[in-house]
Design a protein around this motif. Sequence first.
Motif: not given
Length: 151
Positions: A13-40
């Motif tokens: 259905g609508d991805l805005r209501d998908s738990v799996g899609y929201a988890l993937k977005q959260a995991a991706t956002a977390l990974r991007v932030a960790l990559d950026r902040d661990l780089r130094p």
Amino acid sequence: MSAEQEAPTGSVGDLRDSVGYALKQAATALRVALDRDLRPLELTVSQYSCLEVLGQRPGLSNSELARATFVTRQTMNEILRGLQARDLLTRPATATSGRSRPVELTAAGRRALESASAVVAAVEERMVTALPADRRARFLADLRHCVQALG
């Protein structure tokens, strides 16, 4: 969603209501932030994960570390070689028993872990800052229930 756009029965259905899609977005956002902040610190998320697991469970083998950090044994071997070249961990040149070569952090590895762990804790805090304190524990428990349901 209009009648023409309605999702078929049994679909996500609508991805805005998908738990799996929201988890993937959260995991991706977390990974991007960790990559950026661990780089130094010149660490990747996988390298940090390896250090963190070893800090809490010293003496694990390559295979045990791979399972604990969600990478393949081959990838873990590359991670270990890189961290060992930077003198952040030690592992015997040959197996003391069987094929296992237990890995341990060096003093430099413990210092790197301390710095990286603080960075990761700060990223995690930013991630959940909008959640009231009483809901954070519930959120973590709910995520663990989701993992158990699929495991």
